[in-house]
Enzyme design. Structure first.
Site, PDB file in Angstrom:
ATOM      1  N   GLU A 186       0.823  -1.220   0.000  1.00 14.65           N
ATOM      2  CA  GLU A 186       0.000   0.000   0.000  1.00 14.65           C
ATOM      3  C   GLU A 186       0.854   1.266   0.000  1.00 14.65           C
ATOM      4  O   GLU A 186       0.375   2.357   0.316  1.00 14.65           O
ATOM      5  CB  GLU A 186      -0.946  -0.032   1.206  1.00 14.65           C
ATOM      6  CG  GLU A 186      -1.892  -1.238   1.208  1.00 14.65           C
ATOM      7  CD  GLU A 186      -3.180  -1.015   0.426  1.00 14.65           C
ATOM      8  OE1 GLU A 186      -3.731   0.084   0.486  1.00 14.65           O
ATOM      9  OE2 GLU A 186      -3.638  -1.964  -0.241  1.00 14.65           O
ATOM     10  N   HIS A 280      -4.470   1.746   7.372  1.00 14.57           N
ATOM     11  CA  HIS A 280      -3.072   2.036   7.017  1.00 14.57           C
ATOM     12  C   HIS A 280      -2.387   2.564   8.271  1.00 14.57           C
ATOM     13  O   HIS A 280      -3.023   3.232   9.099  1.00 14.57           O
ATOM     14  CB  HIS A 280      -2.977   3.139   5.941  1.00 14.57           C
ATOM     15  CG  HIS A 280      -3.395   2.718   4.580  1.00 14.57           C
ATOM     16  ND1 HIS A 280      -4.179   3.506   3.764  1.00 14.57           N
ATOM     17  CD2 HIS A 280      -3.134   1.605   3.868  1.00 14.57           C
ATOM     18  CE1 HIS A 280      -4.380   2.890   2.608  1.00 14.57           C
ATOM     19  NE2 HIS A 280      -3.765   1.727   2.645  1.00 14.57           N
ATOM     20  N   CYS A 401      -2.737  11.359   3.706  1.00 13.68           N
ATOM     21  CA  CYS A 401      -3.080  10.406   2.634  1.00 13.68           C
ATOM     22  C   CYS A 401      -2.925  11.064   1.272  1.00 13.68           C
ATOM     23  O   CYS A 401      -2.671  10.403   0.271  1.00 13.68           O
ATOM     24  CB  CYS A 401      -4.532   9.963   2.736  1.00 13.68           C
ATOM     25  SG  CYS A 401      -4.955   9.125   4.253  1.00 13.68           S
TER      26      CYS A 401
END
Ligand code: SUG
Length: 479
Positions: A186, A280, A401
């Site tokens: 990721e 995350h 993000c």
């Protein structure tokens, strides 16, 4: 091209923010991401989303930081829908492809229409030249295999990165890892780099959620933990949600980037926080230079993980400044709701650090109080600014993000495609471009509108011109 002066030596951190695309919508595509689940079906505003993102970029540029921009992807992704045989077996017109997808599989249509490439912390993992074996900046695009809509991003991300960081003596852009769940990757959202200053070599901390292979599980059980002390029983996998990042993926990236073993650490995320919506690691901890802001429940090994980071950073002659947040101060639940740990911490050109927080943190009394204490305490974080990023936040994407960090020397920055670096002129042009091309509102049902195909391509064709990226989109290339 004139850039703001470098802050520390001749290296600075450049944040490459994702420009929000025209199909930004709320489709509830990410189980384990509570905001995404909660807002499924809500009405989005692509225009507002893109302008909110640009306002953050503009502000950081005005503060004297070097700000980059990464283009959105081509969505709807009619190419994937065709490959799946939609629209007269894949040979129909674009409108026929969209029409059949909407009729037969709205889920596939929404996966192929997501604006999720905006969260560029998931675009790639980056190692600055101070850390790599060959002295080049290394970037590995994330394969994002955990979710269908995100797994469609990797090849386009690779093309965009290659157009910006041209392969050569300065940059090495790898292919994404194999698209299989054992190598679920990721990107930078599960990676922290600690160092004395951006210019100097750093400790690379890879945070993973699970081991995919039995062999890896056995090896981990045999080896000491992050601090060098024997490990307690390795934790079980999360029970409710799938951990997206595997240790196998993180280890492969460390090898590809030629990182030194002494300065690399693999720590496991606490499976309980994954089950609480921390999909995350950047939802529960964030680092900048020698500062680490983290929740006490972030890591499976608890304090041993922090000890490991502290020891390794000490090996580079620097002391870790820990800003630890306890459950009592801010619960994991509140952290997930406000995205405190998804704030950016940036080093300001005049020295000192600033927190770039989502407005949700300002509206939570407990979080606000914890931030005030952080600013008052003896640590480099001196300022905070709050940003309205509500459109992105409702899909589980906060300030951190939205950006991919790349530490660059002056020479490396000079080798970056200049079109991807924000200037006062470019940001104004991008805002005007958004106002010209973006819809004010988008409902999930609107994804069935075949006009979106041309509407988005027209805008992206203009964008690639504006950024000087050349042909990077499938519609611009021979298929
Ligand atoms: O992968 N949301 C993204 C949010 C990514 C946040 N990134 C970081 N934490 N670095 C995700 O879950 C939601 C899309 C939707 O439901 O329509 C989404 O993909």
């Amino acid at each position: 091209m004139l850039y703001p002066p470098a802050m520390a030596g001749s290296t600075r951190e450049v944040n490459f923010d994702g420009l929000v695309g025209q199909t930004h919508n709320y489709a509830g595509l990410s189980p384990g991401n509570l905001a995404s689940e909660k807002h499924r079906g809500a009405v989005s505003s692509p225009r507002r989303a893109a302008l909110q993102g640009l306002a953050k970029m503009r502000r950081l540029m005005e503060l004297g930081l070097t700000q980059g921009v990464l283009p959105p992807q081509e969505r709807p992704d009619v190419w994937t829908l065709r490959r799946l045989g939609l629209g007269k077996g894949g040979r129909g017109t674009d409108a026929e492809v969209i029409e059949e997808a909407a009729r037969r599989s709205p889920a596939l249509l929404s996966a192929c229409s997501s604006g999720s490439s905006m969260w560029t912390a998931n675009a790639a993992t980056v190692a600055p030249s101070a850390d790599t074996g060959d002295g080049r900046v290394h970037l590995t695009p994330a394969n994002l295999v955990a979710h269908l809509h995100r797994a469609l991003e990797d090849r386009q991300t690779e093309r965009a990165l290659r157009a910006i960081f041209r392969e050569g003596p300065r940059f090495r852009v790898h292919a994404p890892l194999p698209s299989v769940t054992a190598f679920g990757d990721e990107g930078a959202a599960n990676h922290i780099r600690l160092c004395a200053r951006h210019a100097e070599p750093g400790v690379q901390v890879f945070v993973y959620g699970r081991c995919a292979l039995e062999e890896t599980r056995e090896r981990i059980a045999r080896t000491p933990g992050a601090s060098g002390a024997p490990r307690r029983e390795p934790p079980a996998d999360p029970r409710k949600y799938v951990a997206r990042q595997t240790l196998e993926a993180s280890e492969a990236i460390a090898r590809l980037h030629g990182l030194s073993e002494e300065r690399t650490l693999f720590v496991r995320q606490n499976p309980d926080v994954i089950d609480a919506g921390v999909f995350h690691n950047d939802v529960i901890s964030v680092g900048n230079e020698n500062v680490l802001l983290y929740h006490e429940r972030a890591f499976a090994e608890g304090d041993a993980a922090i000890d490991g980071m502290r020891q390794r950073l000490r090996g580079l002659g620097a002391d870790l400044v820990e800003i630890r947040v306890t459950e009592e101060e801010v619960s994991v639940e509140e952290a997930v709701a406000t995205y405190l740990f998804n704030s950016q911490i940036v080093t300001l050109p005049g020295g000192g650090m600033m927190l770039v927080c989502p407005g949700e943190c300002e509206r939570s009394e407990r979080v606000r109080r914890r931030i005030d204490r952080m600013l008052a305490d003896d640590n480099p974080v001196e300022r905070v600014e709050f940003f309205d990023l509500r459109e992105s936040m409702r899909n589980g994407g906060g300030p951190a993000c939205l950006r991919l960090r790349v530490a660059l020397t002056d020479e490396e920055l000079a080798a970056v495609n200049p079109g991807a670096i924000l200037t006062p002129t470019l940001v104004g042009e991008l805002e005007a471009w958004v106002r010209r091309h973006y819809r004010e509102e988008l409902r999930p049902a609107d994804l069935a509108d075949p006009r979106l195909v041309d509407e988005t391509r027209r805008a992206l064709a203009e964008l690639t011109e504006m950024l000087g990226l050349g042909a990077i989109y499938p519609f611009q290339m021979e298929r």
